[in-house]
Motif scaffolding. Structure first.
Motif, PDB file in Angstrom:
ATOM      1  N   ILE A 225      14.009  88.766 -14.280  1.00  0.00           N
ATOM      2  CA  ILE A 225      13.590  88.221 -15.574  1.00  0.00           C
ATOM      3  C   ILE A 225      12.313  89.068 -16.431  1.00  0.00           C
ATOM      4  O   ILE A 225      11.227  89.013 -15.900  1.00  0.00           O
ATOM      5  CB  ILE A 225      13.250  86.628 -15.051  1.00  0.00           C
ATOM      6  CG1 ILE A 225      14.623  86.011 -14.825  1.00  0.00           C
ATOM      7  CG2 ILE A 225      13.045  85.765 -17.630  1.00  0.00           C
ATOM      8  CD1 ILE A 225      13.863  84.848 -14.695  1.00  0.00           C
ATOM      9  N   ASP A 226      12.608  89.275 -17.257  1.00  0.00           N
ATOM     10  CA  ASP A 226      11.942  90.218 -18.569  1.00  0.00           C
ATOM     11  C   ASP A 226      11.678  89.472 -19.499  1.00  0.00           C
ATOM     12  O   ASP A 226      11.868  88.965 -20.162  1.00  0.00           O
ATOM     13  CB  ASP A 226      12.203  91.777 -18.933  1.00  0.00           C
ATOM     14  CG  ASP A 226      11.091  92.640 -19.267  1.00  0.00           C
ATOM     15  OD1 ASP A 226      10.376  92.137 -20.347  1.00  0.00           O
ATOM     16  OD2 ASP A 226      10.245  93.230 -17.690  1.00  0.00           O
ATOM     17  N   SER A 227      10.324  89.104 -20.031  1.00  0.00           N
ATOM     18  CA  SER A 227      10.120  88.046 -21.022  1.00  0.00           C
ATOM     19  C   SER A 227      10.865  88.780 -22.087  1.00  0.00           C
ATOM     20  O   SER A 227      10.669  88.518 -23.532  1.00  0.00           O
ATOM     21  CB  SER A 227       8.550  88.070 -21.300  1.00  0.00           C
ATOM     22  OG  SER A 227       7.649  89.607 -21.269  1.00  0.00           O
ATOM     23  N   LYS A 228      10.098  90.025 -22.291  1.00  0.00           N
ATOM     24  CA  LYS A 228      10.898  91.369 -23.738  1.00  0.00           C
ATOM     25  C   LYS A 228      12.806  91.730 -23.278  1.00  0.00           C
ATOM     26  O   LYS A 228      13.621  91.409 -24.534  1.00  0.00           O
ATOM     27  CB  LYS A 228       9.950  92.544 -23.521  1.00  0.00           C
ATOM     28  CG  LYS A 228       8.860  92.154 -24.541  1.00  0.00           C
ATOM     29  CD  LYS A 228       8.353  93.573 -24.381  1.00  0.00           C
ATOM     30  CE  LYS A 228       6.547  93.011 -25.266  1.00  0.00           C
ATOM     31  NZ  LYS A 228       5.537  93.938 -25.258  1.00  0.00           N
TER      32      LYS A 228
END
Length: 263
Positions: A225-228
């Motif tokens: 999971i990556d915020s961007k």
């Protein structure tokens, strides 16, 4: 000076007590020193006083077990070679080489058994034993290694997703990131042919095993999971490779018609 160097590196034709004593001392000191260092450095943060086992037989798509197999084989090979240099006969160096190889790796497994993060692995122990046996049986049958084990490695981008597991520094990534490792089984057909064969004695065939997109030991599907970028999904897969190879132990420029100083 050159003659002295050649004499030193040339194996002795008879049992050499001095060489054997020095060799055994260096091996013993290295064994003890590495175990003490690992205990105080590598295992320092997660050492417990309770021995326990851990079943990791299904992790990393078997890459770690192939690594144990390879390591057991290499240690046995190197120790046997050193005692061959000391003038020991074949049965003696095989006994010592296999005992040291299996014994040293068993010591490391015992250290794992006292580690909170890992544990004593019977699967690892079995892979170690098979690697040792792989060297011994070939030496007993052919007095040489016809099915050689090789290793190659490169850096992959996957370590950046889980640096605490796959490594953050260059040495750690080469050691921990199985995605960048390949283990090879190589054989040279000429070793199975008679001396009149025209098949090049240096040409080998190598079969490799590796994995890709394997970010978790137990999970073959890993979601990052990556915020961007959102969610990136990695589906682990096995890789089976084939390559032409060179057997440098069999390769000889003179035997293959190369005469650099001929007129």
């Amino acid at each position: 000076m050159n003659l002295q160097a050649q004499t030193f590196f040339e194996k002795d034709s008879v049992f050499n007590v001095k060489r054997t004593a020095w060799t055994s001392g260096v091996i013993g000191a290295g064994w003890l020193g590495s175990v003490v260092s690992l205990k105080n450095i590598w295992y320092k943060e997660n050492w417990t006083n309770k021995f326990h086992t851990f079943d990791d037989s299904k992790q990393w798509l078997g890459m770690d077990k192939v690594g144990h197999f390879y390591t057991g084989n290499m240690i046995t090979k190197n120790i046997s070679s050193v005692y061959d240099w000391s003038g020991m006969n074949r049965s003696q160096r095989l006994i010592i080489g296999s005992t040291v190889g299996f014994g040293y790796l068993t010591t490391l497994e015992i250290l794992d058994g006292y580690s909170e993060e890992w544990g004593f692995s019977w699967a690892d122990l079995g892979a170690n034993a098979l690697g040792v046996a792989w060297y011994v049986w070939q030496d007993l049958v052919w007095e040489e290694q016809r099915f050689k084990l090789k290793f190659s490695a490169h850096l992959t981008p996957y370590a950046s997703y889980r640096p605490e597991v796959l490594g953050s520094s260059f040495p750690e990534r080469l050691l921990k990131d199985y995605n960048g490792q390949t283990y090879w089984l190589s054989f040279t057909p000429s070793q199975f042919l008679n001396s009149s064969s025209f098949f090049p004695n240096w040409l080998s065939f190598s079969f490799g095993y590796s994995v890709d997109k394997k970010l978790h030991g137990d999970l073959n599907v890993y979601n990052h999971i990556d915020s961007k970028l959102g969610i990136e999904t990695f589906n682990a897969e096995r890789q089976f490779l084939f390559s032409l190879d060179i057997d440098f132990e069999q390769f000889s420029p003179e035997k293959n018609g190369y005469q650099p100083f001929s007129k």
